[in-house]
Design a protein around this motif. Sequence first.
Motif, PDB file in Angstrom:
ATOM      1  N   ASP A 230       0.736  -0.911  -0.283  1.00  0.00           N
ATOM      2  CA  ASP A 230      -0.130  -0.250   0.154  1.00  0.00           C
ATOM      3  C   ASP A 230       0.481   1.475  -0.253  1.00  0.00           C
ATOM      4  OD1 ASP A 230      -2.851  -1.167   0.504  1.00  0.00           O
ATOM      5  OD2 ASP A 230      -1.364  -2.372   2.015  1.00  0.00           O
ATOM      6  N   TYR A 231       0.111   2.094  -0.304  1.00  0.00           N
ATOM      7  CA  TYR A 231       1.040   4.198  -1.110  1.00  0.00           C
ATOM      8  C   TYR A 231      -0.132   4.450  -0.599  1.00  0.00           C
ATOM      9  CZ  TYR A 231       4.116   0.812  -2.469  1.00  0.00           C
ATOM     10  OH  TYR A 231       5.486  -0.297  -3.050  1.00  0.00           O
ATOM     11  N   HIS A 232      -0.006   4.656   0.693  1.00  0.00           N
ATOM     12  CA  HIS A 232      -1.029   5.537   1.511  1.00  0.00           C
ATOM     13  C   HIS A 232      -0.723   7.080   1.724  1.00  0.00           C
ATOM     14  CE1 HIS A 232      -2.707   2.039   3.601  1.00  0.00           C
ATOM     15  NE2 HIS A 232      -1.919   1.582   3.953  1.00  0.00           N
ATOM     16  N   HIS A 233      -2.235   7.425   2.116  1.00  0.00           N
ATOM     17  CA  HIS A 233      -2.284   9.323   1.932  1.00  0.00           C
ATOM     18  C   HIS A 233      -3.661   8.597   2.754  1.00  0.00           C
ATOM     19  CE1 HIS A 233      -4.923   8.678  -1.856  1.00  0.00           C
ATOM     20  NE2 HIS A 233      -5.438   9.455  -1.388  1.00  0.00           N
ATOM     21  N   ALA A 234      -3.495  10.053   3.758  1.00  0.00           N
ATOM     22  CA  ALA A 234      -4.619  10.436   4.966  1.00  0.00           C
ATOM     23  C   ALA A 234      -6.501  10.130   3.939  1.00  0.00           C
ATOM     24  CB  ALA A 234      -4.795  11.797   5.252  1.00  0.00           C
ATOM     25  N   GLU A 235      -7.011  10.162   3.323  1.00  0.00           N
ATOM     26  CA  GLU A 235      -8.278  10.242   3.321  1.00  0.00           C
ATOM     27  C   GLU A 235      -8.981   9.206   3.408  1.00  0.00           C
ATOM     28  OE1 GLU A 235     -11.370  12.735   0.162  1.00  0.00           O
ATOM     29  OE2 GLU A 235      -9.612  12.211  -0.637  1.00  0.00           O
ATOM     30  N   PRO A 236      -7.979   8.040   2.705  1.00  0.00           N
ATOM     31  CA  PRO A 236      -9.198   6.689   2.870  1.00  0.00           C
ATOM     32  C   PRO A 236      -8.560   6.129   3.724  1.00  0.00           C
ATOM     33  CG  PRO A 236      -6.875   6.627   0.874  1.00  0.00           C
ATOM     34  CD  PRO A 236      -7.331   7.789   1.407  1.00  0.00           C
ATOM     35  N   LEU A 237      -7.424   6.924   3.920  1.00  0.00           N
ATOM     36  CA  LEU A 237      -7.515   5.456   5.507  1.00  0.00           C
ATOM     37  C   LEU A 237      -7.688   5.923   6.934  1.00  0.00           C
ATOM     38  CD1 LEU A 237      -4.614   3.564   6.648  1.00  0.00           C
ATOM     39  CD2 LEU A 237      -2.928   5.774   6.808  1.00  0.00           C
ATOM     40  N   VAL A 238      -7.811   7.231   6.608  1.00  0.00           N
ATOM     41  CA  VAL A 238      -8.981   7.438   8.274  1.00  0.00           C
ATOM     42  C   VAL A 238     -10.210   7.077   7.966  1.00  0.00           C
ATOM     43  CG1 VAL A 238     -10.117   9.960   9.208  1.00  0.00           C
ATOM     44  CG2 VAL A 238      -7.646  10.525   8.230  1.00  0.00           C
ATOM     45  N   LYS A 239     -11.063   7.498   6.292  1.00  0.00           N
ATOM     46  CA  LYS A 239     -12.200   6.887   6.708  1.00  0.00           C
ATOM     47  C   LYS A 239     -12.522   5.540   7.196  1.00  0.00           C
ATOM     48  CE  LYS A 239     -13.631   9.458   2.610  1.00  0.00           C
ATOM     49  NZ  LYS A 239     -14.002   9.484   0.501  1.00  0.00           N
ATOM     50  N   LEU A 240     -11.263   4.512   6.558  1.00  0.00           N
ATOM     51  CA  LEU A 240     -11.384   3.098   6.848  1.00  0.00           C
ATOM     52  C   LEU A 240     -11.236   2.974   8.376  1.00  0.00           C
ATOM     53  CD1 LEU A 240     -11.121  -0.058   6.666  1.00  0.00           C
ATOM     54  CD2 LEU A 240      -8.664  -0.027   6.163  1.00  0.00           C
ATOM     55  N   LEU A 241     -10.224   3.974   8.984  1.00  0.00           N
ATOM     56  CA  LEU A 241      -9.865   3.544  11.290  1.00  0.00           C
ATOM     57  C   LEU A 241     -11.830   4.681  11.363  1.00  0.00           C
ATOM     58  CD1 LEU A 241      -6.413   4.995  10.429  1.00  0.00           C
ATOM     59  CD2 LEU A 241      -7.019   3.021  11.505  1.00  0.00           C
ATOM     60  N   GLN A 242     -12.365   5.326  11.347  1.00  0.00           N
ATOM     61  CA  GLN A 242     -13.136   5.536  11.962  1.00  0.00           C
ATOM     62  C   GLN A 242     -14.143   4.828  11.171  1.00  0.00           C
ATOM     63  OE1 GLN A 242     -12.927   9.643   9.522  1.00  0.00           O
ATOM     64  NE2 GLN A 242     -12.497  10.245  11.188  1.00  0.00           N
ATOM     65  N   SER A 243     -14.687   4.141  10.467  1.00  0.00           N
ATOM     66  CA  SER A 243     -15.403   2.944  10.369  1.00  0.00           C
ATOM     67  C   SER A 243     -15.347   1.745  11.213  1.00  0.00           C
ATOM     68  CB  SER A 243     -15.331   2.486   8.833  1.00  0.00           C
ATOM     69  OG  SER A 243     -14.352   1.717   8.263  1.00  0.00           O
ATOM     70  N   ILE A 244     -14.179   1.293  11.468  1.00  0.00           N
ATOM     71  CA  ILE A 244     -14.260   0.183  12.495  1.00  0.00           C
ATOM     72  C   ILE A 244     -13.770   0.418  13.474  1.00  0.00           C
ATOM     73  CG2 ILE A 244     -11.832  -0.616  13.662  1.00  0.00           C
ATOM     74  CD1 ILE A 244     -10.313  -0.428  11.064  1.00  0.00           C
TER      75      ILE A 244
END
Length: 417
Positions: A230-244
């Motif tokens: 993975d090559y991360h940036h904040a937007e998609p990562l934050v969405k996943l983490l908040q959904s958890i």
Amino acid sequence: MPKELNSYKNITQCRLCDSKKIKQIYNFGLIPLGNNLQKFRLQSVNCKKYPLSLMQCSKCNHFQLSISVNPKILYAKNYTYLTGVTKTFKKHFSDYSNWIIKKCKIKKGSLILDIGSNDGTCLNYFKKNKMKVIGIDPAKKPCQIANTNGIKTINNFFNKKTSSRIQKNYGQFDFITSHNVLAHTENIQEIFLSIFDLLKEDAYFCFEIGYFKEVVKHNLFDTIYHEHLDYHHAEPLVKLLQSIGFSIIDLSTNKIQGGTLRLLLQKRKLKTKIKKVDKFIKQEEKFFKKINIKNKFQNFKETLLKLNLLIRKEIGKNKSIYAYGSPTKASLLLINSKLNINMIKNSFEDNPLKCNKYIPGTDIKIMNTKKIKIDLGSVIIILAWNFSKEIEMRLKSQNIRNAKLFIPLPKVNIRKI
């Protein structure tokens, strides 16, 4: 003989949002595994190569690879990276532990877990502050070093199964950390869910990963390799983490490893909204809307072509060419700059586990820096360019003089010592 087809599998959907709408951004072709160091020259030159392509999800904009190499091939047998080799990383982890203890009010006796703990360098700083520490890592040699140094380390992959076993043996944790590992994991959604379950209520989880915005901004595309799925940036990562169920408490960047994104999360029933996080994501969105990533890849290729031409000029002057460092990214950089065969005498390395082997896909033998000896007026290419300042100081301390240092990225920079 084992079937080679089982050595990797295609990734057909987004690893964060599960969308099947993924498109190819750039194809590097066939590249060897950066940590698959061989003992013999011919084995190294002819080592197995795997497809390396960068993909993007059209739904959430996450970036990832097109294939996943069998983790047992990547990490379990021939993985020699050690965190504690550089002073830069030691200072980084010292500062990090002090910041976490103060920010999260971690008390003495707290139970700390490090996922992908390597040789235990990070955990050692928490242990010095009287905390109970446990690490988990699939690489055998780094785990042996950590356990020898008194850092309890489980030699295994972190997943749902091992997470349940850890919770059964040790209970829930006050703090969980991870550094430059969560781009490597086979099932990242499962990893985050397992971490959430392992934490006590209101406990914290902090992790650092390569920040793809910085990779794109500075043309650092040699950091794309098979270990990094993975090559991360904040937007998609934050969405996943908040959904958890995580609250995002802090979000920042630092310059370690060429550009890192750090997220501090808390397991809370009452969700926390931080203005800093929204501001960070909006600035990031503007960057990715404006930038043309394919043009940035072209800039990367042009930089490597310039490096090749400059090195050939030095060879034309009968200068001896050496390298310093054998990081995972070295194979892609050397192969794409066409400096991989019959161009570089050898590479010097501080990590003893890598010495007397060859950089994958090349005929460049790795020599211990304690035995460094070069011709006057030589050229040294700093392959571990993110530690170039520290390496320059080391060379000076060993009385290396009248040499040119070539730092390949973000752009070719030449220094004399």
